[in-house]
Design an enzyme around this catalytic site. Structure first.
Site, PDB file in Angstrom:
ATOM      1  N   CYS A  69       0.836  -1.205   0.000  1.00 36.81           N
ATOM      2  CA  CYS A  69       0.000   0.000   0.000  1.00 36.81           C
ATOM      3  C   CYS A  69       0.871   1.256   0.000  1.00 36.81           C
ATOM      4  CB  CYS A  69      -0.920  -0.064   1.225  1.00 36.81           C
ATOM      5  SG  CYS A  69      -1.501   1.496   1.866  1.00 36.81           S
ATOM      6  N   CYS A  72       0.355   3.851   2.734  1.00 35.99           N
ATOM      7  CA  CYS A  72       0.863   3.331   4.014  1.00 35.99           C
ATOM      8  C   CYS A  72       2.351   3.614   4.134  1.00 35.99           C
ATOM      9  CB  CYS A  72       0.644   1.817   4.114  1.00 35.99           C
ATOM     10  SG  CYS A  72      -1.079   1.319   4.094  1.00 35.99           S
TER      11      CYS A  72
END
Ligand SMILES: [Zn+2]
Length: 144
Positions: A69, A72
């Site tokens: 991600c 993230c």
């Protein structure tokens, strides 16, 4: 505030009893002798999640994330910076939802990153989406 607090060690998961007044003085774990707060997010897994959430007397901030991600990864240094500011009043932790799929499912994590704040063994607040360090600190302080 009570005179002492139960602090779960981020390294060996032992429950320590620390005088509240000494919380900011770099307390060490009685079992493994490492720092109970080192200014870095700790890793939570299915094995130690419940213990940290329910046995510690300080709130636990959890970043549910995954290695694939992008947002993230962008948030990771911001989250680490927030950890340095929130400790020792808050335990700051990360859950890798790719490895810990059970935890992600248990808490119904639908998007990542998602921040969740736990207090007294239960979730008290949740915020999906990446945030900067200052916003993370502000968000947590508004909830504890
Ligand atoms: Zn320890």
């Amino acid at each position: 505030m009570s005179e002492s607090l139960h602090i779960v060690c981020p390294h060996c998961d032992a429950v320590n009893r620390i005088p509240t007044a000494r919380l900011g003085e770099g307390p060490l774990c009685g079992q493994c002798h490492r720092a109970l707060f080192d200014g870095h997010p700790m890793e939570l897994t299915a094995a130690n999640f419940q213990k940290h959430i329910s046995r510690g007397d300080i709130p636990v901030l959890v970043d549910f994330w995954a290695p694939w991600c992008g947002p993230c990864k962008m948030m990771a240094p911001q989250f680490a910076q927030a950890a340095g500011q929130l400790e020792p009043r808050v335990r700051v932790a990360k859950v890798n939802t790719e490895v810990e799929q059970g935890l992600g499912a248990q808490f119904g994590i639908r998007s990542i990153p998602t921040l969740a704040l736990f207090k007294g063994g239960r979730e008290v607040a949740r915020q999906p989406g990446a945030m900067g360090a200052a916003d993370i600190v502000r968000w947590v302080q508004g909830k504890i």
